[in-house]
Enzyme design. Structure first.
Site, short mmCIF file in Angstrom:
data_model
loop_
_atom_site.label_atom_id
_atom_site.label_comp_id
_atom_site.label_asym_id
_atom_site.label_seq_id
_atom_site.Cartn_x
_atom_site.Cartn_y
_atom_site.Cartn_z
N SER A 1 34.77 9.87 23.75
CA SER A 1 35.52 9.35 24.50
C SER A 1 37.05 9.44 23.95
CB SER A 1 35.62 8.28 25.08
OG SER A 1 36.29 8.08 26.25
N ASP B 1 36.36 14.10 29.17
CA ASP B 1 36.15 12.53 29.07
C ASP B 1 36.38 12.10 30.56
OD1 ASP B 1 35.86 9.95 27.74
OD2 ASP B 1 38.31 10.44 28.15
N LYS C 1 39.84 13.07 22.82
CA LYS C 1 41.55 12.84 23.22
C LYS C 1 42.46 13.24 22.39
CE LYS C 1 40.87 9.58 25.73
NZ LYS C 1 39.92 8.37 26.97
N HIS D 1 45.84 4.40 16.80
CA HIS D 1 45.50 4.70 18.63
C HIS D 1 44.79 2.27 18.08
CE1 HIS D 1 42.46 5.00 21.84
NE2 HIS D 1 41.73 3.90 20.98
N ARG E 1 31.14 6.44 33.36
CA ARG E 1 31.11 6.00 33.11
C ARG E 1 31.10 4.60 33.48
NH1 ARG E 1 33.51 6.41 27.48
NH2 ARG E 1 31.96 4.62 26.93
#
Ligand code: URA
Length: 468
Positions: free
Chosen positions: A200, A178, A204, A99, A185
């Site tokens: 968040s 999320d 996932k 990520h 948010r």
């Protein structure tokens, strides 16, 4: 018997019900949520039983007072558990993802996913769309005619089992809390909080049943978090939180003080990656190659296919050189409906609406690149969207001909802008003039890869920061 009496007492003394108003007041007054309360918030966000007004009030209280490490862990697990999730081992081999915290020209997913898959690791990659000044992996993949980024979970599993890697978007089933909280948010000014960002992103990732996770946390002028202490804290927090959930995790802090590689846009970034997967080694893409091999090396090591990240790097490099990575990439694109024939001649497929070469306005060194501004220039050329849901132009983007520190002569090409229409060339050109500084001295050299956090160093960092 004593045991029996204890059970009777528990029946007589049931666990008191939770109320969102009490949870909001607790957070407002600086309290710390326990696992049950975090679970209540996440489940209520996912199933709609807690309204946006109360969720927004709680988010602002959390943003203002911060989340403790324990609370961040509890919220992450609760958000992960708010929908469907895959158990570890669901693909019959170790699953590892990468990520990135987002950048300009950040295209490593198209290299690391097929390279790690070619080395025997499963890569279930759930990616996002363009956000702010940064590009989105899904928008880039959709430049390939036919490529489907919305797969049912069964199709995702099928592609993973046949190809070893699949890149798709978040589904409604995975971490639904999320989706609700992130949208709130975005509208309530509560995005930039390390605990909320950590929960968040990881909710996932962890729902995808990962054995390992490699985090590429960007620093420098194109990163979302600019201050190095904020970046380091977020990286350490995510590593410690994911490790506590049983996923081996590492975070690399990497330079986003200039666009990564030569291309920033949609199709042109894919074309740059396929050139590398074909074994070419152009100087302007050397940073993309090096970072991708390093990230893939960690993925291969966490996936149990190499003894160390260094050995993983060597395996990834071999897969790049012998074409196994390219074959894995094409197999995945084909399995997700994409037309791989467009890569036969990437230049012929590239059909931008308008093109403009920007020349150096004086001689000297490229002393500074405001990479956030350059990212906006790319988006304004047509590669990004003004409003959620709008289409993006697959052919819009910018090719950078000079990197930070390059010596340029007045009149030499600095960058080529590809815009959707001729009228859309002016804004990116103006931004480019302000964002690239040509000076008399070369700038200080920046390392591409800085600090690396593993579980031990992340926990030590958090202890020293007095936040563990
Ligand atoms: N990306 C996410 O998915 N969540 C955040 O909070 C920030 C970036």
């Amino acid at each position: 018997m004593a045991l029996h009496r204890k059970a009777e007492t528990m029946v007589d003394d049931p666990i008191p019900p939770l109320h969102m108003i009490d949870i909001i007041r607790k957070k407002r007054d600086g309290g710390v949520l326990d696992g049950r309360e975090a679970g209540y918030v996440a489940a209520g966000a996912a199933d709609g039983s807690i309204g946006a007004d109360q969720l927004a009030a709680w988010l602002m209280a959390a943003w203002l007072n911060g989340l403790s490490l324990e609370e961040t862990r509890a919220l992450t697990m609760a958000m992960r558990d708010s929908g469907e999730k895959f158990p570890q081992g669901w693909l019959g081999k170790r699953a590892v993802d990468k990520h990135s915290s987002g950048g300009v020209g950040d295209k490593t997913s198209f290299l690391v996913a097929p390279l790690a898959a070619a080395c025997g690791v499963a890569v279930p990659m759930i990616s996002g769309r363009a956000l702010g000044h940064t590009g989105g992996t899904l928008d880039k993949l959709e430049a390939i005619p036919g490529y489907r980024t919305a797969l049912a979970l069964g199709e995702f599993e099928e592609v993973l089992k046949t190809c070893g890697a699949s890149i798709m978007g978040q589904t409604r089933e995975l971490a639904p809390a999320d989706r609700v909280l992130y949208a709130l948010r975005d509208r309530t000014g509560t995005v930039e909080n390390p605990g909320l960002i950590c929960a968040s992103i990881l909710s996932k990732k962890l729902a995808a049943g990962l054995d390992g996770l490699v985090l590429d946390v960007k620093t420098g002028s194109g990163a979302f978090l600019r201050k190095s202490e904020d970046t380091e804290f977020l990286a350490a927090l995510m590593v410690a939180t994911a490790e506590a959930a049983g996923t081996r995790t590492v975070a690399l802090l990497t330079d986003m003080g200039q666009p990564l590689g030569r291309a920033a846009g949609n199709w042109i970034e894919l074309a740059e990656c396929v050139e590398l997967l074909r074994g070419a080694r152009p100087a302007y893409s050397e940073d993309v190659r090096e970072l991708s091999l390093t990230l893939a090396g960690w993925m291969i090591a966490l996936g149990g296919k190499a003894e160390s990240p260094h050995a993983g790097y060597t395996l990834a490099e071999a897969a790049l050189t012998d074409g196994a990575g390219l074959a894995a990439f094409f197999k995945m694109v084909d399995a997700q409906g994409g037309d791989v024939s467009v890569f036969d001649d990437p230049a012929a497929f590239h059909k931008p609406g308008a093109t403009k070469v920007v020349e150096a306005w004086e001689s000297g060194f490229v002393a500074e690149m405001d990479t956030t501004a350059l990212g906006w220039a790319v988006q304004r050329a047509g590669a990004g969207r003004e409003k959620a849901g709008e289409p993006v132009d697959p052919h819009a983007g910018i090719l950078f001909h000079a990197r930070r520190g390059a010596r340029v002569k007045r009149g030499e090409p600095l960058a080529t802008i590809y815009a959707t229409t001729a009228a859309m060339l002016a804004e990116p050109e103006k931004i480019l003039h302000g964002a690239m500084v040509i000076g008399e001295e070369p700038p200080e050299r920046q390392e591409l890869i800085g600090k690396i956090f593993t579980r031990e160093s992340a926990e030590a960092y958090l202890r020293a920061a007095n936040r563990a």
